[in-house]
Scaffold this active site. Structure first.
Site, PDB file in Angstrom:
ATOM      1  N   HIS A 279       3.223   1.554   0.269  1.00 55.04           N
ATOM      2  CA  HIS A 279       3.041   2.991   0.036  1.00 55.04           C
ATOM      3  C   HIS A 279       2.682   3.755   1.309  1.00 55.04           C
ATOM      4  CE1 HIS A 279      -1.382   2.055  -0.519  1.00 55.04           C
ATOM      5  NE2 HIS A 279      -1.475   3.216   0.103  1.00 55.04           N
TER       6      HIS A 279
ATOM      7  N   ASP B   5       3.161  -4.082  -3.156  1.00 48.44           N
ATOM      8  CA  ASP B   5       2.714  -3.023  -2.246  1.00 48.44           C
ATOM      9  C   ASP B   5       2.513  -3.563  -0.829  1.00 48.44           C
ATOM     10  OD1 ASP B   5       2.119  -0.424  -1.549  1.00 48.44           O
ATOM     11  OD2 ASP B   5      -0.026  -0.635  -1.948  1.00 48.44           O
TER      12      ASP B   5
ATOM     13  N   GLY C 195      -6.417   6.262   4.420  1.00 53.14           N
ATOM     14  CA  GLY C 195      -6.198   5.889   5.819  1.00 53.14           C
ATOM     15  C   GLY C 195      -6.504   4.432   6.072  1.00 53.14           C
ATOM     16  N   ASN C 196      -7.359   3.833   5.221  1.00 56.50           N
ATOM     17  CA  ASN C 196      -7.639   2.399   5.309  1.00 56.50           C
ATOM     18  C   ASN C 196      -6.493   1.554   4.744  1.00 56.50           C
ATOM     19  OD1 ASN C 196     -11.013   2.990   5.088  1.00 56.50           O
ATOM     20  ND2 ASN C 196     -10.293   1.311   6.386  1.00 56.50           N
ATOM     21  N   SER C 197      -5.637   2.153   3.932  1.00 61.79           N
ATOM     22  CA  SER C 197      -4.563   1.406   3.274  1.00 61.79           C
ATOM     23  C   SER C 197      -3.743   0.629   4.291  1.00 61.79           C
ATOM     24  CB  SER C 197      -3.648   2.351   2.507  1.00 61.79           C
ATOM     25  OG  SER C 197      -4.299   2.880   1.388  1.00 61.79           O
TER      26      SER C 197
ATOM     27  N   LEU D 291       7.236 -18.463 -13.932  1.00 63.60           N
ATOM     28  CA  LEU D 291       6.909 -19.590 -14.801  1.00 63.60           C
ATOM     29  C   LEU D 291       7.708 -19.523 -16.090  1.00 63.60           C
ATOM     30  CD1 LEU D 291       5.190 -22.079 -15.297  1.00 63.60           C
ATOM     31  CD2 LEU D 291       3.324 -20.588 -16.057  1.00 63.60           C
ATOM     32  N   GLY D 292       8.063 -18.305 -16.504  1.00 65.38           N
ATOM     33  CA  GLY D 292       8.891 -18.139 -17.698  1.00 65.38           C
ATOM     34  C   GLY D 292       8.111 -18.139 -18.990  1.00 65.38           C
TER      35      GLY D 292
END
Length: 494
Positions: free
Chosen positions: A132, A162, A239-241, A296-297
């Site tokens: 993002h 992400d 801003g830390n993202s 894994l299904g």
């Protein structure tokens, strides 16, 4: 009373008091209270084991910060968006002057700026950040802690987790060493490093307050979100993202991704993508260009089901993940796992929730073999499972140029082709919020007729021309029911 009478009374009283205390202690007893200290030889039962193996090292984070700050970068992006929605309709300009907006006027564009953080993971300039942070960016600039700047290119992105990988052209860079997020303990100290609120490098400290959290926030950018966050109370702000979360040894244990806040700023909790998941997804993006997602299904019961719903659905309670159903031709079905089983382990890692299971499976690729521990009818069992991809095979999934466009396509039928007076074409059924098409003014329903001037009448021809075109592409086409040809120039990210 005379002195010779007082003295015997005092002596008798003293002897009686001492004798009473001695008798009480001997025959009744007094529970002794021990106030424990770290060097005491005796520990009350309610503190038993508390001091065994405890780490009494001082909470000095300077060495961890010194290692992490040079490997943390400031990411700034610029994207161009048109101010108008450009609905494909004929405007009054056509009727008055014989030309329309797309034919003779330039739409007003507005640059949008954004910023975040990133972690350098190799000395030759590979950087991991959040999807993002860079989603939709036309330009990406990376600023180092020493203020040097570099233009970055996008290597690959995974909206489901992400995560994104960038590359700058530089050598001998400081980089972070991977830790092991499976070893992270609730209560341990951690540091978050980044560039919050457009400040310079900032370090905050906190503790791990929970593991394997799921928030469903990645559903905003993907229909198949992958979440198993580490929760901390280290202060994280906009801003830390994309910045690193490190342990006190300075090892990378996660990438900061989100905060829980009613205001949009830090309000007590932050959420980090575990580094074991990061390592695998980053390696996939660098090697294959897309994530090799293992499945894994199974369909499993959500962790927050009420006891009433469990009773209605016949779901057995247990410390694990209840299997509601197994998908046909899936990995679990092939190994003999079935409805009603309660999954408790994946290899040597215990799982007590769906988020923990998803987090563990996300560290493997299709074709990997894992041992699944589960409980069936009160008995513990183990099955070896070969994980599969979404198609039910173990083959490597290759990224298609069409996947980079962020749209769903179809061939137009003969009736529509006749109405439009063309031999064929490719209709854009829908446009997602990410991908090359999202940066244009194109609307769903557009019929693509040419790629860089070459006619295309089917999806196969469209794909072939795109593969020849490189990064810069111009699409020509029409909207059914509207006059004129519309043109959309765009860039296809690597």
């Amino acid at each position: 009373m005379k002195l010779q009478q007082i003295v015997p009374v005092i002596l008798i009283s003293a002897v009686t008091s001492v004798g009473s205390m001695w008798a009480y202690n001997k025959y009744v007893g007094v529970e002794k209270v021990v106030y424990n200290s770290s060097d005491s030889n005796r520990i009350p039962s309610n503190y038993a084991g508390f001091f065994d193996g405890i780490n009494n090292s001082p909470t000095d984070f300077s060495q961890a910060a010194e290692a992490a700050i040079p490997a943390t970068v400031h990411i700034k992006t610029k994207a161009t968006r048109t101010a108008s929605n450009n609905l494909p309709r004929r405007s009054p300009l056509f009727d008055l002057f014989g030309f329309d907006w797309d034919e003779g006027m330039t739409p007003r564009s507005m640059p949008q700026m954004a910023s975040g953080s990133g972690a350098i993971i190799s000395d030759d300039g590979y950087i991991v950040t959040n999807n993002h942070v860079i989603d939709g960016a036309d330009e990406i600039t990376v600023t180092m802690s020493d203020k040097k700047t570099h233009k970055a290119r996008l290597i690959g992105a995974d909206p489901s987790s992400d995560l994104a990988v960038l590359k700058i052209e530089a050598k001998n860079l400081p980089f972070l060493l991977y830790g092991n997020s499976d070893d992270v303990k609730v209560g341990q100290w951690v540091l978050a490093i980044g560039y919050p609120l457009n400040l310079q490098t900032t370090v905050t400290a906190g503790i791990v307050s929970a593991k394997s959290r799921t928030l469903e926030i990645n559903r905003r950018q993907s229909n198949t979100p992958i979440e198993s966050f580490i929760q901390t109370d280290a202060a994280v702000n906009p801003g830390n993202s994309g910045g690193p979360l490190v342990n006190t040894a300075g090892h990378l244990i996660g990438i900061n991704s989100a905060i829980a806040s009613p205001t949009g700023s830090y309000a007590g909790y932050s959420f980090t993508i575990p580094v074991n998941m990061v390592k695998k997804i980053v390696a996939d993006l660098m090697k294959f260009g897309t994530v090799q997602r293992a499945y894994l299904g199974i369909n499993y019961a959500p962790d927050n089901l009420s006891e009433e719903v469990k009773k209605q659905e016949g779901i057995t309670s247990g410390n694990g993940v209840y299997v509601l159903d197994v998908t046909k031709d899936g990995a679990a079905a092939a190994s003999g796992i079935k409805k009603g089983d309660i999954i408790t382990r994946i290899n040597n890692a215990p799982v007590t929730s769906g988020a923990e299971m998803v987090g563990q499976i996300a560290t493997y690729r299709p074709g990997d073999r894992v041992k699944i521990g589960f409980v069936r009818d009160g008995k513990e069992m183990i099955k070896e499972v070969t994980l599969r991809n979404s198609s039910g095979t173990t083959e490597i999934v290759k990224v298609s140029v069409l996947d980079k466009l962020g749209a769903e396509f179809g061939n137009i039928d003969a009736k529509l082709a006749k109405e439009m007076g063309v031999r064929g074409g490719v209709i854009v059924k829908s446009i997602s919020e990410s991908g090359a098409f999202s940066k244009t003014r194109m609307e769903a329903g557009f019929v693509i007729l040419k790629v860089n001037g070459k006619e295309v009448s089917s999806i196969d021809q469209f794909r072939a021309e795109l593969e020849k075109a490189g990064n810069s592409v111009t699409l020509d086409g029409m909207y059914p029911g509207y006059e004129g040809v519309f043109r959309y120039p765009m860039k296809i990210v690597e």
